[in-house]
Write a protein that holds these residues in place. Structure first.
Motif, PDB file in Angstrom:
ATOM      1  N   ASP A 287       0.854  -1.186   0.000  1.00  0.00           N
ATOM      2  CA  ASP A 287       0.000   0.000   0.000  1.00  0.00           C
ATOM      3  C   ASP A 287       0.892   1.238   0.000  1.00  0.00           C
ATOM      4  OD1 ASP A 287      -1.778   2.114   0.482  1.00  0.00           O
ATOM      5  OD2 ASP A 287      -3.154   0.778   1.542  1.00  0.00           O
ATOM      6  N   LEU A 288       1.068   1.839  -1.157  1.00  0.00           N
ATOM      7  CA  LEU A 288       1.977   2.977  -1.288  1.00  0.00           C
ATOM      8  C   LEU A 288       1.457   4.210  -0.556  1.00  0.00           C
ATOM      9  CD1 LEU A 288       2.976   2.545  -5.045  1.00  0.00           C
ATOM     10  CD2 LEU A 288       4.244   1.838  -3.007  1.00  0.00           C
ATOM     11  N   TYR A 289       0.147   4.336  -0.405  1.00  0.00           N
ATOM     12  CA  TYR A 289      -0.380   5.466   0.355  1.00  0.00           C
ATOM     13  C   TYR A 289      -0.052   5.317   1.843  1.00  0.00           C
ATOM     14  CZ  TYR A 289      -3.065   7.050  -3.698  1.00  0.00           C
ATOM     15  OH  TYR A 289      -3.436   7.522  -4.927  1.00  0.00           O
ATOM     16  N   LEU A 290      -0.098   4.088   2.353  1.00  0.00           N
ATOM     17  CA  LEU A 290       0.295   3.873   3.739  1.00  0.00           C
ATOM     18  C   LEU A 290       1.791   4.134   3.908  1.00  0.00           C
ATOM     19  CD1 LEU A 290      -0.581   3.034   6.556  1.00  0.00           C
ATOM     20  CD2 LEU A 290      -0.170   0.648   5.912  1.00  0.00           C
ATOM     21  N   ASP A 291       2.589   3.690   2.920  1.00  0.00           N
ATOM     22  CA  ASP A 291       4.017   4.001   2.944  1.00  0.00           C
ATOM     23  C   ASP A 291       4.243   5.506   2.968  1.00  0.00           C
ATOM     24  OD1 ASP A 291       4.951   1.388   2.950  1.00  0.00           O
ATOM     25  OD2 ASP A 291       5.085   1.268   0.776  1.00  0.00           O
ATOM     26  N   GLN A 292       3.518   6.231   2.132  1.00  0.00           N
ATOM     27  CA  GLN A 292       3.679   7.685   2.056  1.00  0.00           C
ATOM     28  C   GLN A 292       3.429   8.334   3.414  1.00  0.00           C
ATOM     29  OE1 GLN A 292       0.688   9.676  -0.274  1.00  0.00           O
ATOM     30  NE2 GLN A 292       1.913  11.527  -0.537  1.00  0.00           N
ATOM     31  N   ALA A 293       2.353   7.921   4.077  1.00  0.00           N
ATOM     32  CA  ALA A 293       2.036   8.511   5.378  1.00  0.00           C
ATOM     33  C   ALA A 293       3.080   8.143   6.426  1.00  0.00           C
ATOM     34  CB  ALA A 293       0.647   8.051   5.829  1.00  0.00           C
ATOM     35  N   ARG A 294       3.491   6.889   6.464  1.00  0.00           N
ATOM     36  CA  ARG A 294       4.438   6.458   7.489  1.00  0.00           C
ATOM     37  C   ARG A 294       5.812   7.088   7.276  1.00  0.00           C
ATOM     38  NH1 ARG A 294       2.137   2.686  10.734  1.00  0.00           N
ATOM     39  NH2 ARG A 294       4.134   2.122  11.669  1.00  0.00           N
ATOM     40  N   LEU A 295       6.205   7.310   6.015  1.00  0.00           N
ATOM     41  CA  LEU A 295       7.442   8.036   5.757  1.00  0.00           C
ATOM     42  C   LEU A 295       7.351   9.463   6.288  1.00  0.00           C
ATOM     43  CD1 LEU A 295       8.243   6.889   2.105  1.00  0.00           C
ATOM     44  CD2 LEU A 295       9.556   6.313   4.151  1.00  0.00           C
ATOM     45  N   ALA A 296       6.224  10.130   6.014  1.00  0.00           N
ATOM     46  CA  ALA A 296       6.048  11.515   6.466  1.00  0.00           C
ATOM     47  C   ALA A 296       6.021  11.622   7.986  1.00  0.00           C
ATOM     48  CB  ALA A 296       4.757  12.087   5.874  1.00  0.00           C
ATOM     49  N   LEU A 297       5.496  10.585   8.640  1.00  0.00           N
ATOM     50  CA  LEU A 297       5.386  10.586  10.093  1.00  0.00           C
ATOM     51  C   LEU A 297       6.645  10.073  10.785  1.00  0.00           C
ATOM     52  CD1 LEU A 297       1.783   9.129  10.222  1.00  0.00           C
ATOM     53  CD2 LEU A 297       2.404  11.471  10.845  1.00  0.00           C
ATOM     54  N   GLY A 298       7.606   9.572   9.987  1.00  0.00           N
ATOM     55  CA  GLY A 298       8.814   9.024  10.567  1.00  0.00           C
ATOM     56  C   GLY A 298       8.591   7.706  11.267  1.00  0.00           C
ATOM     57  N   ARG A 299       7.577   6.943  10.824  1.00  0.00           N
ATOM     58  CA  ARG A 299       7.241   5.668  11.442  1.00  0.00           C
ATOM     59  C   ARG A 299       7.816   4.517  10.638  1.00  0.00           C
ATOM     60  NH1 ARG A 299       5.866   5.993  16.391  1.00  0.00           N
ATOM     61  NH2 ARG A 299       4.474   4.183  16.242  1.00  0.00           N
ATOM     62  N   PRO A 300       8.034   3.348  11.259  1.00  0.00           N
ATOM     63  CA  PRO A 300       8.516   2.184  10.504  1.00  0.00           C
ATOM     64  C   PRO A 300       7.517   1.776   9.426  1.00  0.00           C
ATOM     65  CG  PRO A 300       8.738   1.834  12.875  1.00  0.00           C
ATOM     66  CD  PRO A 300       7.911   3.073  12.700  1.00  0.00           C
ATOM     67  N   LEU A 301       8.026   1.311   8.298  1.00  0.00           N
ATOM     68  CA  LEU A 301       7.167   0.826   7.227  1.00  0.00           C
ATOM     69  C   LEU A 301       6.605  -0.540   7.597  1.00  0.00           C
ATOM     70  CD1 LEU A 301       9.346   1.850   4.159  1.00  0.00           C
ATOM     71  CD2 LEU A 301       7.397   3.065   5.125  1.00  0.00           C
ATOM     72  N   THR A 302       5.393  -0.815   7.143  1.00  0.00           N
ATOM     73  CA  THR A 302       4.754  -2.093   7.444  1.00  0.00           C
ATOM     74  C   THR A 302       5.145  -3.142   6.408  1.00  0.00           C
ATOM     75  OG1 THR A 302       2.788  -1.428   6.194  1.00  0.00           O
ATOM     76  CG2 THR A 302       2.794  -0.977   8.550  1.00  0.00           C
ATOM     77  N   ALA A 303       5.006  -4.402   6.775  1.00  0.00           N
ATOM     78  CA  ALA A 303       5.326  -5.493   5.860  1.00  0.00           C
ATOM     79  C   ALA A 303       4.268  -5.588   4.767  1.00  0.00           C
ATOM     80  CB  ALA A 303       5.399  -6.809   6.634  1.00  0.00           C
ATOM     81  N   ASP A 304       4.661  -6.148   3.622  1.00  0.00           N
ATOM     82  CA  ASP A 304       3.708  -6.360   2.534  1.00  0.00           C
ATOM     83  C   ASP A 304       2.596  -7.300   3.004  1.00  0.00           C
ATOM     84  OD1 ASP A 304       5.483  -4.872   1.145  1.00  0.00           O
ATOM     85  OD2 ASP A 304       6.114  -6.456  -0.230  1.00  0.00           O
ATOM     86  N   ARG A 305       1.391  -7.035   2.497  1.00  0.00           N
ATOM     87  CA  ARG A 305       0.267  -7.913   2.781  1.00  0.00           C
ATOM     88  C   ARG A 305       0.172  -8.975   1.695  1.00  0.00           C
ATOM     89  NH1 ARG A 305      -4.483  -3.525   4.358  1.00  0.00           N
ATOM     90  NH2 ARG A 305      -3.437  -2.622   6.187  1.00  0.00           N
ATOM     91  N   PRO A 306      -0.542 -10.085   1.959  1.00  0.00           N
ATOM     92  CA  PRO A 306      -0.717 -11.089   0.911  1.00  0.00           C
ATOM     93  C   PRO A 306      -1.406 -10.481  -0.315  1.00  0.00           C
ATOM     94  CG  PRO A 306      -1.368 -11.968   3.052  1.00  0.00           C
ATOM     95  CD  PRO A 306      -1.149 -10.496   3.240  1.00  0.00           C
ATOM     96  N   ALA A 307      -0.902 -10.787  -1.504  1.00  0.00           N
ATOM     97  CA  ALA A 307      -1.507 -10.266  -2.732  1.00  0.00           C
ATOM     98  C   ALA A 307      -2.846 -10.951  -2.972  1.00  0.00           C
ATOM     99  CB  ALA A 307      -0.573 -10.508  -3.909  1.00  0.00           C
ATOM    100  N   ARG A 308      -3.810 -10.194  -3.513  1.00  0.00           N
ATOM    101  CA  ARG A 308      -5.105 -10.787  -3.824  1.00  0.00           C
ATOM    102  C   ARG A 308      -5.260 -11.083  -5.305  1.00  0.00           C
ATOM    103  NH1 ARG A 308      -9.166  -5.642  -2.723  1.00  0.00           N
ATOM    104  NH2 ARG A 308      -8.011  -4.072  -3.900  1.00  0.00           N
ATOM    105  N   ALA A 309      -4.237 -10.781  -6.102  1.00  0.00           N
ATOM    106  CA  ALA A 309      -4.336 -11.008  -7.542  1.00  0.00           C
ATOM    107  C   ALA A 309      -2.956 -11.289  -8.114  1.00  0.00           C
ATOM    108  CB  ALA A 309      -4.945  -9.788  -8.233  1.00  0.00           C
ATOM    109  N   ARG A 310      -2.948 -11.955  -9.259  1.00  0.00           N
ATOM    110  CA  ARG A 310      -1.691 -12.159  -9.987  1.00  0.00           C
ATOM    111  C   ARG A 310      -1.493 -11.087 -11.048  1.00  0.00           C
ATOM    112  NH1 ARG A 310       1.229 -16.354  -8.928  1.00  0.00           N
ATOM    113  NH2 ARG A 310       2.406 -16.042 -10.857  1.00  0.00           N
ATOM    114  N   ARG A 311      -2.586 -10.530 -11.545  1.00  0.00           N
ATOM    115  CA  ARG A 311      -2.513  -9.455 -12.536  1.00  0.00           C
ATOM    116  C   ARG A 311      -3.579  -8.420 -12.209  1.00  0.00           C
ATOM    117  NH1 ARG A 311      -3.925 -10.774 -17.947  1.00  0.00           N
ATOM    118  NH2 ARG A 311      -5.284 -12.399 -17.114  1.00  0.00           N
TER     119      ARG A 311
END
Length: 397
Positions: A287-311
């Motif tokens: 989730d790049l939006y969650l990454d964006q917020a956590r970077l701005a807040l100086g928080r650790p990035l979260t682990a990738d979640r299981p993918a729900r699709a192959r394409r």
């Protein structure tokens, strides 16, 4: 935690939904408010935030007490980076933001750091076009220096053609400046990259399809689980991060594949638009939006979640004429299990704007597949065709 957002372009609804689910308190300052997000944030301030007109000191005072500062608007990259810097908060860095806002600056810095690009020239008047075409007669692309969304990007083959199109290109640029560059054949791809403290910690690759009357409108984006940047592309992104002095940001990097060689077209220090972030979330679990917020807040990035699709893929409706009716999504999705979201972007009774920028597209269909061979693209193409037909606005090839 409190996140101060300085400007948000259209189609960023999922960013605000993501931040709300993460428990963030969001303040939005935006004098344009093209996306209509006033009702989905905790506080809204109608104030001009675009780089050319923003009162940075006033925004610093407004953002004081927040834990992070970011932006979802291409036109406010420098403003947001400056406010973050003045408050001692993480951000992409002012140098990186200024570079992202100028295609000429990107070319100049890229040339100094071995990031090959096409022959180019800054355009402030007709004489600049004259010098460019006098030095070579290859096909060229003329576009605004500091606009996004494929706005006023045109192909030009002669000086006369370039002079004819220059006034419209100039009018679209906030700085009234353009760039003309040699046209490169080949396919286009984009790389989404997460950078923390100057280090690239995630990348994915998305294939792009362009077309429409200008040839440069973005028609479709697609990614699959196998779409990961190779060594050459990864090295290119690393050089870009170093050259631009990127600190912490989500990058969107556009590349041309020319004879199996990747050439940098342009990049920016914000998450991609056109629902590419949705495709990455579906296929790569990021989730790049969650990454964006956590970077701005100086928080650790979260682990990738299981993918729900192959394409996953999104396709856009390029159409003309007057919209005759509002189409219910079920009219388009019925019998097409791979098509998950259909959206009409123009109201009934409206005459569609000329197709000179991505914002003039009339609708989109987004979907994904859990296998590698299913008819995902075919169903999305059919959905777009039916959407245009039912709206009464035929597709523009």
């Amino acid at each position: 935690m409190r996140l101060f957002v300085i400007g948000a372009d259209p189609h960023r609804e999922r960013a605000f939904a993501t931040w709300a689910r993460a428990g963030l308190s969001v303040t939005l300052a935006d004098g344009v408010s093209a996306g209509g997000y006033e009702h989905v944030v905790d506080r809204f301030h109608p104030i001009e935030v675009r780089d050319e007109n923003a009162d940075t000191e006033w925004l610093v005072r407004m953002a004081a007490g927040h834990d992070g500062v970011t932006t979802l608007a291409e036109g406010a990259l420098v403003t947001a980076a400056t406010v973050a810097r003045k408050l001692g908060l993480p951000g992409p860095g002012v140098h990186a933001a200024r570079t992202a806002r100028s295609k000429v600056r990107q070319r100049e810095i890229g040339a100094r750091h071995g990031l090959a690009g096409p022959r180019y020239a800054a355009v402030r008047g007709p004489e600049d076009l004259g010098r460019f075409f006098a030095a070579g007669r290859a096909g060229a692309v003329l576009k605004p220096l500091d606009s996004a969304g494929s706005a006023a990007v045109v192909a030009v083959h002669t000086l006369d053609e370039a002079l004819d199109r220059w006034p419209r290109v100039r009018a679209t640029s906030p700085s009234r400046t353009g760039i003309v560059e040699e046209y490169l054949p080949g396919a286009e791809v984009s790389v989404e990259a997460v950078v923390r403290g100057g280090e690239v910690v995630f990348t994915s690759l998305t294939r792009k399809e362009t077309g429409g009357p200008t040839g440069f409108l973005e028609v479709a984006h697609a990614t699959g689980q196998a779409d990961r940047p190779g060594a050459e592309v990864s090295a290119l992104v690393d050089r870009l991060v170093t050259a631009w002095e990127v600190e912490s940001a989500v990058l969107h990097v556009e590349l041309k594949v020319d004879d199996a060689r990747f050439v940098l077209l342009e990049a920016t220090v914000r998450p991609a638009g056109d629902f590419i972030t949705e495709l990455v979330a579906a296929v790569h679990g990021r989730d790049l939006y969650l990454d964006q917020a956590r970077l701005a807040l100086g928080r650790p990035l979260t682990a990738d979640r299981p993918a729900r699709a192959r394409r996953a893929e999104v396709r856009f409706l390029l159409a003309s004429g007057t919209v005759r009716r509002t189409v219910s999504p079920v009219e388009v999705t019925a019998g097409r299990p791979y098509v998950k979201i259909v959206r009409q972007l123009a109201q009934a009774g409206c005459r569609l704007a000329p197709l000179t920028a991505n914002w003039a597209r009339a609708g989109y269909a987004l979907g994904w597949s859990t296998d590698d061979t299913g008819p995902l693209t075919g169903q999305l193409r059919a959905a777009i065709s039916d959407l245009g037909r039912l709206m009464g606005t035929p597709e523009v090839a």
